[in-house]
Write a protein that holds these residues in place. Sequence first.
Motif, PDB file in Angstrom:
ATOM      1  N   TYR A  13       0.457  -1.617   0.188  1.00 52.23           N
ATOM      2  CA  TYR A  13       0.088  -0.210  -0.299  1.00 52.23           C
ATOM      3  C   TYR A  13       1.094   1.033   0.476  1.00 52.23           C
ATOM      4  CZ  TYR A  13      -3.750  -3.058   1.997  1.00 52.23           C
ATOM      5  OH  TYR A  13      -4.713  -3.592   2.218  1.00 52.23           O
ATOM      6  N   PRO A  14       0.628   2.455  -1.014  1.00 53.37           N
ATOM      7  CA  PRO A  14       1.106   3.382  -0.550  1.00 53.37           C
ATOM      8  C   PRO A  14       0.770   4.183   1.024  1.00 53.37           C
ATOM      9  CG  PRO A  14      -0.742   4.226  -1.786  1.00 53.37           C
ATOM     10  CD  PRO A  14      -1.055   2.421  -1.677  1.00 53.37           C
ATOM     11  N   ARG A  16       0.276   5.538   5.018  1.00 48.30           N
ATOM     12  CA  ARG A  16      -0.915   6.667   5.142  1.00 48.30           C
ATOM     13  C   ARG A  16      -0.407   8.483   5.435  1.00 48.30           C
ATOM     14  NH1 ARG A  16      -3.424   2.255   8.006  1.00 48.30           N
ATOM     15  NH2 ARG A  16      -5.517   1.421   6.588  1.00 48.30           N
ATOM     16  N   VAL A  23       3.852   0.720   2.048  1.00 49.71           N
ATOM     17  CA  VAL A  23       4.084  -0.079   3.621  1.00 49.71           C
ATOM     18  C   VAL A  23       4.033  -1.924   2.427  1.00 49.71           C
ATOM     19  CG1 VAL A  23       2.438  -0.895   5.334  1.00 49.71           C
ATOM     20  CG2 VAL A  23       3.063   1.540   4.629  1.00 49.71           C
ATOM     21  N   ALA A  25       2.244  -4.481   3.299  1.00 49.22           N
ATOM     22  CA  ALA A  25       1.217  -5.004   4.514  1.00 49.22           C
ATOM     23  C   ALA A  25       1.346  -6.658   4.092  1.00 49.22           C
ATOM     24  CB  ALA A  25      -0.101  -4.757   4.417  1.00 49.22           C
ATOM     25  N   GLY A  46      -1.529  -5.027  13.151  1.00 45.27           N
ATOM     26  CA  GLY A  46      -0.303  -5.032  11.774  1.00 45.27           C
ATOM     27  C   GLY A  46       0.175  -5.959  11.317  1.00 45.27           C
ATOM     28  N   GLY A  48      -0.472  -8.327   9.095  1.00 43.53           N
ATOM     29  CA  GLY A  48      -0.589  -8.796   8.119  1.00 43.53           C
ATOM     30  C   GLY A  48      -2.102  -9.642   7.177  1.00 43.53           C
ATOM     31  N   LYS A  49      -2.837 -10.219   8.867  1.00 46.93           N
ATOM     32  CA  LYS A  49      -4.048 -10.510   8.369  1.00 46.93           C
ATOM     33  C   LYS A  49      -4.862 -10.217   7.690  1.00 46.93           C
ATOM     34  CE  LYS A  49      -4.539 -10.831  13.393  1.00 46.93           C
ATOM     35  NZ  LYS A  49      -3.291  -9.235  13.187  1.00 46.93           N
ATOM     36  N   THR A  51      -5.485  -7.879   5.897  1.00 49.34           N
ATOM     37  CA  THR A  51      -5.342  -7.851   4.518  1.00 49.34           C
ATOM     38  C   THR A  51      -5.185  -8.797   3.744  1.00 49.34           C
ATOM     39  OG1 THR A  51      -3.559  -5.917   4.912  1.00 49.34           O
ATOM     40  CG2 THR A  51      -3.194  -6.880   2.854  1.00 49.34           C
TER      41      THR A  51
HETATM   42  P1  ADP Z   1      -3.407  -6.488  10.615  1.00 51.09           P
HETATM   43  O1  ADP Z   1      -4.956  -7.026  10.451  1.00 51.09           O
HETATM   44  O2  ADP Z   1      -2.720  -8.865  11.610  1.00 51.09           O
HETATM   45  O3  ADP Z   1      -3.479  -6.235  12.516  1.00 51.09           O
HETATM   46  P2  ADP Z   1      -3.304  -5.448   8.544  1.00 51.09           P
HETATM   47  O4  ADP Z   1      -3.511  -5.972   7.468  1.00 51.09           O
HETATM   48  O5  ADP Z   1      -3.902  -4.958   8.938  1.00 51.09           O
HETATM   49  O6  ADP Z   1      -2.403  -5.714   9.959  1.00 51.09           O
HETATM   50  O7  ADP Z   1      -2.258  -4.311   8.294  1.00 51.09           O
HETATM   51  C1  ADP Z   1      -0.956  -4.619   8.028  1.00 51.09           C
HETATM   52  C2  ADP Z   1       0.035  -3.031   7.881  1.00 51.09           C
HETATM   53  O8  ADP Z   1      -1.013  -2.779   6.355  1.00 51.09           O
HETATM   54  C3  ADP Z   1      -0.231  -2.444   8.592  1.00 51.09           C
HETATM   55  O9  ADP Z   1       0.922  -1.864   8.952  1.00 51.09           O
HETATM   56  C4  ADP Z   1      -0.936  -1.425   8.205  1.00 51.09           C
HETATM   57  O10 ADP Z   1      -1.139  -0.244   8.913  1.00 51.09           O
HETATM   58  C5  ADP Z   1      -1.114  -1.610   6.956  1.00 51.09           C
HETATM   59  N1  ADP Z   1      -2.039  -1.487   6.229  1.00 51.09           N
HETATM   60  C6  ADP Z   1      -3.241  -1.434   5.821  1.00 51.09           C
HETATM   61  N2  ADP Z   1      -4.399  -1.647   5.281  1.00 51.09           N
HETATM   62  C7  ADP Z   1      -3.452  -0.374   4.649  1.00 51.09           C
HETATM   63  C8  ADP Z   1      -4.006   0.498   3.544  1.00 51.09           C
HETATM   64  N3  ADP Z   1      -5.481   0.474   2.867  1.00 51.09           N
HETATM   65  N4  ADP Z   1      -3.221   1.600   2.863  1.00 51.09           N
HETATM   66  C9  ADP Z   1      -2.229   1.573   3.919  1.00 51.09           C
HETATM   67  N5  ADP Z   1      -2.081   0.367   4.693  1.00 51.09           N
HETATM   68  C10 ADP Z   1      -2.282  -0.444   5.463  1.00 51.09           C
END
Ligand code: ADP
Length: 347
Positions: A13-14, A16, A23, A25, A46, A48-49, A51
């Motif tokens: 992802y770009p 935030r 990032v 993920a 965080g 990546g679950k 995602t």
């Molecule tokens: P988990 O579900 O294990 O808590 P996530 O999959 O939500 O983890 O996030 C994994 C990483 O990707 C984190 O660092 C999160 O901030 C980043 N991330 C997730 N979705 C986005 C998005 N749409 N844009 C930017 N960064 C994202």
Amino acid sequence: MPIVTLTNVSKTYPSRSPGAGDVVAVDDVTLSIEKGDVFGIIGYSGAGKSTLVRLINALEPASAGTITVDGVDITALRERELRKVRGGIGMIFQQFNLFAAKTVKANIAYPLTLAGWSKNDIDARVTELLGFVGLSDKAKAYPEQLSGGQKQRVGIARALATRPAILLADEATSALDPQTTHEVLDLLKRVNQEQGVTIIVITHEMDVIQTIATKVAVMEQGRVIEQGDVFDVFSAPQNPASQRFVGTVVKGVPTPAELAVLRERHEGRIVTFSFRDGDSSQAQVFVDLAAAGLDFELIYGGINDIRGRAFGHLTLAIRGDASSIDRALESIAERVEVTVIAGEEVR
Ligand code: ADP
């Protein structure tokens, strides 16, 4: 037969925050989920679950790699075909995501209406599902009149309505108390065993994995750092992060801090015996120590059971003359894993 496979899948992802780099993920994940598995994916917030879940149910495209669901490569599909793939995957969520203004019955009927079922078929299916999740008397209730566990049971009924082959549970018990968590996990077990639904469980709680999963993948910083049968990962975790997760539910070898406390209280040589099913019985270790004329005491650890298979780590303080202890441990070590974690203390 695998029902979901991921091969070298990444998602970038770009960032935030302005100016920061991309990032990653999900980072080069390869895994295979078999039909009938209860496949647990565990990791801290965080990792990546979520995602990974959005990639599997085709809500977002992967940046790299291949994902197949039920034999279909979803990375190559167009939106219309993707909708069909999504229809084969049910979802339940931490916050239940029920319609507050709809009754329990209408909530469960919703996906069936979308799928164009007839009213008679919908009525019959909803009645059947309410019976299965034990909420036949709540058909006319509204979500706000239900407990958390009941809401999640409605969520499960709704997710199963169209008979999906896969159920994705994203932190589905994280908002529930331990007792209710176990009721919901029992229901998910029945969904798996009685209806043959493959379940993918996303969680940060190791006891959820221990209770329900058959396979587990441990995620850290977007990567799968360890995966395998739950029994293998629990009884001999290889990676430090997996060891930390396992340590939340299994008393293994005492940590240095715990050892310092044990040392205060117990004299002798402190030894951990590690057992896995198939090893000779733990009772024999005690027999051998007694036969060698040694005095010993169990000071830490326990035996765990994962679907009928046992493993555990027992830490003993052993007292006697050093060469007798050496001899006894040498012969025991031929049969079970022996770790000496502190020598005799001279007081
Ligand atoms: P988990 O579900 O294990 O808590 P996530 O999959 O939500 O983890 O996030 C994994 C990483 O990707 C984190 O660092 C999160 O901030 C980043 N991330 C997730 N979705 C986005 C998005 N749409 N844009 C930017 N960064 C994202």
